[in-house]
Design a protein around this motif. Structure first.
Motif, PDB file in Angstrom:
ATOM      1  N   LEU A 468     -53.754 -31.759  64.507  1.00 25.22           N
ATOM      2  CA  LEU A 468     -54.097 -30.539  63.777  1.00 25.22           C
ATOM      3  C   LEU A 468     -55.570 -30.518  63.386  1.00 25.22           C
ATOM      4  N   ILE A 473     -56.642 -26.682  62.619  1.00 16.79           N
ATOM      5  CA  ILE A 473     -55.548 -26.055  61.865  1.00 16.79           C
ATOM      6  C   ILE A 473     -55.482 -26.688  60.479  1.00 16.79           C
ATOM      7  N   HIS A 475     -54.218 -28.076  57.116  1.00 12.00           N
ATOM      8  CA  HIS A 475     -52.914 -28.673  56.825  1.00 12.00           C
ATOM      9  C   HIS A 475     -52.999 -29.650  55.658  1.00 12.00           C
TER      10      HIS A 475
END
Length: 627
Positions: A468, A473, A475
């Motif tokens: 990720l 992304i 997270h």
């Protein structure tokens, strides 16, 4: 050294910087078993595997005048002298390189220990000091002959020691000499060793003619020191030390105490590496590599000074790196665990949670777990690369992008209504890019997770984080548990949204104990992901191995069927408010029906019947969500 400099030194000598230097030494020596330690004993040495350095050797880093004289001598702009942190890094790296080169090219244990000339401590010490001078000159010559970009560090360290130890208003000839004139006149052996050390290691110093007592010995041994310092074979190089010893043997006193090596200690910043004493941390045996040198550190092979080299571009690059490392280190060193306390009454939860306290903790990253984390990464790097490749292909599809602060558009963004230029419209367009999503992995930290489930959750979290992070992304990874017989729920934020890279080491601190109060933890997770991110898509992945269970007393007994119904109602409410929840059931046991239990709680449940497939399933959930 003033109080401010002491504070800087204390902050610098953190495990983050120690690890940076250790990794550098492992790369340079091509040996991952090399270890590096910081001390405050004004010396540096190695036993062939373990390196010990003192960043504050000679207090060089705090001597601004000496640092600037060093920069002037090397024709550098005053950059390193402007920040004691840079000076510490420069001096530490210089020592590290010096000792790493010894590991590569010197013999361990030192040959002096078994030489037949070492019949007394005084004789052994004399032979060791001769060898030390020659060996130091050789490894510095090898360093700048064989390796790129090491010359600056070696030169800076050597010159800084010179200027730091020289009297402020004195001359180069007086460098390294004690100012106390009341001390008795040193013995000829001490004068000789100091003279030859300066001759070989500091050729830029114009020495006076040697005193009469040692003049003959200096004349007979000069060429042996010069020859030994460029001899590429360790065994042959030591033979030069033996020949020097045989010539100056009449100077050696009976007592070791009569050999005052304090001036040499300053020149060499430590003599333990070549000492005949058994002070090694481990019993390393190494014959040392052969090397061919094409020059010395400050002169060519004929002793002629080399033309000035422009190191300013290299200094610019390394000081930029120093600044990045400094900021990263200070974030960790000055980091204080963040603890926030919530009350169940602060959430729109069932009254059964009202008296429960949530302790939200963001722990300080433990760099002691760096090696263990790297081992996991190395073991699964093929998997990580494979998942990254899949995600890259997935993200090549067109996604809906929202552009804000427009004068005209498809809708009004309420948060921009105060814009004085009236740019409160937004519009949507399609483009290639990462979908606007935030993911929170909520890991069950109860006692039933002990063993293979905890191990699988830990490894999967490492891989998930690396993938990720690579894909950009946002997270977070959070461990949650409820403490039995206490009205308390703990949430440990192992990796935070937009957190520091070092937070990843916290994953290896995953634990398994107590119970869970999942309904309340979900309300907390919803508030956390909403408050910490602005992503349009929000996803909570619940990693669990069974139904929630926690009890404080008879009035607050959170067990099935109460816990099941409460958690189910909570999940439905949160999903309706715009945050998706998917549960992963660790259903790996013969008598385990975790999937069936969680299916009665969550609308979306993924069964993990083989723990080795957990990582793929977690990433599969996110992939489908992106589509």
């Amino acid at each position: 050294m003033n109080k401010e400099m002491k504070k800087t030194l204390r902050l610098f000598q953190c495990d983050f910087n120690r690890s940076i230097e250790e990794n550098f030494a492992q790369v340079l020596t091509e040996n991952e078993k090399v270890r590096l330690f910081f001390i405050n004993e004004n010396e540096a040495f190695t036993d062939g595997r373990n390196i010990v350095v003192d960043p504050a050797v000679g207090d060089v880093f705090s001597d601004i005048k000496a640092l600037r004289r060093t920069e002037d001598y090397l024709h550098l702009r005053h950059t390193i002298s402007n920040d004691p942190w840079y000076a510490l890094r420069m001096i530490t790296r210089g020592q590290n390189i010096h000792e790493s080169l010894h590991i590569l090219y010197s013999t361990f244990p030192p040959a002096v220990r078994t030489d037949t000339r070492s019949t007394t401590k005084a004789r052994a010490k004399t032979l060791a000091l001769i060898s030390n001078i020659i060996e130091d000159a050789f490894i510095e010559a090898a360093g700048c002959s064989i390796y790129d970009n090491l010359e600056l560090y070696l030169s800076f360290h050597r010159i800084a020691l010179l200027f730091c130890n020289a009297p402020v208003n004195g001359t180069a000839e007086r460098a390294f000499k004690e100012e106390n004139s009341e001390k008795p006149e040193p013995l000829p052996i001490t004068v000789y060793l100091s003279y030859m050390g300066t001759f070989l290691l500091y050729p830029m110093i114009k020495q006076e003619d040697p005193p009469e007592a040692i003049a003959e010995y200096v004349e007979q041994t000069k060429q042996l020191f010069l020859g030994g310092s460029v001899c590429g074979g360790p065994k042959e190089r030591f033979s030069y030390s033996q020949r020097v010893f045989d010539i100056i043997e009449p100077l050696i006193p009976e007592s070791e105490a009569d050999i005052d090596d304090r001036q040499l200690q300053k020149m060499l910043s430590g003599t333990k590496t070549h000492s005949g004493d058994e002070n090694a941390i481990t019993n390393i045996v190494s014959k040392g590599r052969n090397a061919s040198v094409s020059r010395r550190l400050f002169t060519d092979l004929d002793g002629k000074p080399l033309p000035n080299k422009d190191f300013n571009e290299q200094v610019l690059v390394i000081t930029n790196d120093f600044e990045d490392d400094k900021n990263a280190a200070l974030k960790i060193v000055l980091f204080q665990p963040v603890v926030v306390t919530w009350k169940g009454s602060q959430f729109d939860c069932h009254s059964i949670h009202k008296g429960i306290e949530i302790v939200e903790t963001k722990p300080k990253p433990s760099l002691n777990l760096r090696k263990a984390y790297q081992n996991i990464y190395n073991k699964y790097h093929i998997n990580i690369n494979s998942y990254n490749s899949r995600f890259t292909q997935l993200l090549k599809t067109r996604v809906l992008m929202r552009e804000e602060k427009k004068l005209f558009g498809a809708g009004i963004s309420s948060r921009n209504l105060t814009d004085t230029k009236k740019r409160y419209w937004y519009r949507n367009s399609e483009d290639f890019g990462v979908p606007d999503i935030a993911v929170l992995l909520l890991i069950d930290g109860s006692g039933s997770m002990e063993g293979s489930r905890r191990e699988s959750a830990m490894v999967s979290s490492v891989i998930l984080h690396e993938v990720l992070k690579k894909q950009g992304i946002n997270h977070a990874i959070v461990e949650h548990r409820a403490i039995y017989n206490e009205p308390k729920v703990e949430h440990n934020i192992l990796i935070d949204f937009d957190g520091n890279d070092e937070e990843k080491y916290n994953i290896l601190a995953l634990n398994a104990d107590e119970g869970t109060r999942e309904g309340l933890s979900l309300f907390w997770a919803e508030r956390y992901i909403t408050s910490k991110t602005t992503a349009e898509q929000r996803l909570i992945i619940v990693l669990s191995d069974g139904v929630p269970a926690h009890s404080v007393n008879d009035d607050s007994c959170y067990v099935p069927p109460v816990s099941i119904k409460d958690t189910a109602n909570t999940a439905v409410k949160i999903i309706k408010r715009g945050t998706d929840i998917i549960a992963v059931a660790l259903d790996d046991g013969e008598d385990c029906d975790c999937y069936g239990q969680l299916s009665g709680i969550y609308p979306s449940v993924v069964a993990c019947t083989e723990l080795k497939r957990l990582t793929g399933q977690l990433l599969g959930i996110i992939s489908k969500h992106l589509q």
